[in-house]
Design a protein around this motif. Structure first.
Motif, short mmCIF file in Angstrom:
data_model
loop_
_atom_site.label_atom_id
_atom_site.label_comp_id
_atom_site.label_asym_id
_atom_site.label_seq_id
_atom_site.Cartn_x
_atom_site.Cartn_y
_atom_site.Cartn_z
N VAL A 1 -26.65 4.38 -8.37
CA VAL A 1 -26.60 3.96 -6.97
C VAL A 1 -25.14 3.70 -6.61
CG1 VAL A 1 -27.17 2.13 -5.32
CG2 VAL A 1 -28.93 3.01 -6.82
N VAL A 2 -24.70 4.26 -5.50
CA VAL A 2 -23.36 4.04 -4.98
C VAL A 2 -23.47 3.01 -3.86
CG1 VAL A 2 -21.31 5.12 -4.00
CG2 VAL A 2 -22.84 6.47 -5.45
N PHE A 3 -22.70 1.93 -3.96
CA PHE A 3 -22.78 0.86 -2.97
C PHE A 3 -21.82 1.16 -1.84
CE2 PHE A 3 -25.80 -1.98 -4.84
CZ PHE A 3 -25.95 -1.39 -6.08
N LEU A 4 -22.38 1.35 -0.64
CA LEU A 4 -21.57 1.79 0.51
C LEU A 4 -21.19 0.65 1.44
CD1 LEU A 4 -23.53 5.08 1.37
CD2 LEU A 4 -21.51 4.81 -0.10
N SER A 5 -21.80 -0.53 1.27
CA SER A 5 -21.50 -1.69 2.14
C SER A 5 -20.93 -2.82 1.30
CB SER A 5 -22.77 -2.17 2.84
OG SER A 5 -23.37 -1.13 3.57
N GLU A 6 -20.19 -3.71 1.93
CA GLU A 6 -19.54 -4.81 1.21
C GLU A 6 -20.38 -6.08 1.32
OE1 GLU A 6 -17.05 -4.62 -0.75
OE2 GLU A 6 -16.45 -6.71 -0.99
N PRO A 7 -20.85 -6.61 0.17
CA PRO A 7 -21.64 -7.83 0.22
C PRO A 7 -20.78 -9.01 0.70
CG PRO A 7 -21.09 -7.28 -2.06
CD PRO A 7 -20.63 -6.12 -1.21
N GLY A 8 -21.41 -9.90 1.45
CA GLY A 8 -20.65 -11.06 1.95
C GLY A 8 -19.80 -10.73 3.16
N VAL A 9 -19.75 -9.48 3.55
CA VAL A 9 -19.01 -9.06 4.74
C VAL A 9 -19.96 -8.27 5.66
CG1 VAL A 9 -17.05 -7.70 5.63
CG2 VAL A 9 -16.83 -8.97 3.47
N ASP A 10 -20.44 -7.13 5.14
CA ASP A 10 -21.36 -6.29 5.91
C ASP A 10 -22.79 -6.83 5.89
OD1 ASP A 10 -19.36 -4.40 6.46
OD2 ASP A 10 -19.70 -3.41 4.53
N TYR A 11 -23.14 -7.52 4.80
CA TYR A 11 -24.51 -8.05 4.69
C TYR A 11 -24.52 -9.24 3.75
CZ TYR A 11 -24.81 -5.81 0.09
OH TYR A 11 -24.58 -5.44 -1.22
N PHE A 12 -25.59 -10.05 3.88
CA PHE A 12 -25.82 -11.19 2.99
C PHE A 12 -27.21 -11.04 2.38
CE2 PHE A 12 -22.48 -12.47 5.75
CZ PHE A 12 -21.66 -13.27 4.97
N GLY A 13 -27.39 -11.55 1.17
CA GLY A 13 -28.66 -11.30 0.44
C GLY A 13 -28.59 -9.88 -0.12
#
Ligand SMILES: O=C(O)CCC(=O)C(=O)O
Ligand SMILES: [Fe+2]
Length: 231
Positions: free
Chosen positions: A149-161
């Protein structure tokens, strides 16, 4: 893309020990953004799945169709080649009588002989409340034991949880969970179905599943790279 210059020894060691391996910072931010943007270009995809309609969770994903966009094709080939030795070692420890070809094209030939011809790489998108129930990605009798899996979004910035959750279950044992929060651009490799784990009487099959915990806010995109094709 740094996948070709990577030192794969650590990743292979982590796969053997844990059934997963995190490759940090494989894709630069701009490449993550352009992969994310493909989501809204319908010409790339063969199928859209609304997860709540199937009890898979909440969110949506789209399977790419062939020909894959070049960066995805390149990643799929390069990662396969680097981890095929792990797949072969696992098959031999578990006495499965399976040999995986050294190159991805050789493995796809085997999929095609089994009428598994449809592309399986996918883009996933989860908004607030989104989650992915624990599952395995098997699409026919021919399968590769690892996926990415390639992570395309930044946790804690683009999304939480929206943590990545892996469970492993050894024979006669309760499930053990691992929770990971990879950063944008990271690639996570993990076991698709089962892996060998040394026990008192040789190697046993440890079954693994993966999923995503609830996204509390924002939007979370991932690129899933599965190496077998689908029927
Ligand atoms: O969104 C995620 O992190 C999980 C994706 C997934 O289940 C997959 O690529 O097979
Ligand atoms: Fe999956």
């Amino acid at each position: 893309m740094r996948i070709d210059q990577m030192n794969w020894d650590d990743a292979r060691e982590s796969l053997d020990a844990n059934g997963f391996a995190l490759l940090p910072q494989v894709l630069p931010q701009d490449e993550c953004q352009s992969l994310k943007a493909l989501y809204d270009e319908p010409g790339h995809f063969r199928k859209t799945v609304v997860m709540e309609r199937h009890g898979y969770g909440q969110g949506e994903y789209k399977y790419f169709q062939y020909p894959l966009p070049e960066p995805i094709q390149a990643l799929r080939r390069a990662i396969y080649k680097a981890i095929a030795p792990v797949a072969n070692e696992w098959a031999s420890l578990l006495k499965l009588g399976i040999h995986y070809p050294a190159e991805h094209t050789g493995f796809l030939d085997e999929c095609h002989r089994n009428e598994q011809c449809r592309a399986t790489p996918l883009l996933l998108k989860y908004g607030p409340g989104g989650y992915n129930a624990m599952h395995q990605d098997l699409y026919g009798d021919v399968y590769f034991p690892l996926q990415a899996v390639v992570f395309l979004s930044e946790p804690g910035v683009d999304y939480f949880g929206g943590e990545f959750v892996l469970t492993e279950q050894a024979p006669r044992a309760q499930s053990k969970a691992t929770v990971l929060v990879p950063k944008q651009g990271d690639v996570l490799l993990f076991t698709t179905q089962f892996r060998p784990k040394k026990g008192t009487r040789g190697y046993a099959r440890v079954t693994m599943k993966h999923g995503v915990s609830t996204v509390h806010s924002g939007s979370r995109y991932t690129l899933g790279i599965i190496f077998h094709d689908a029927k």
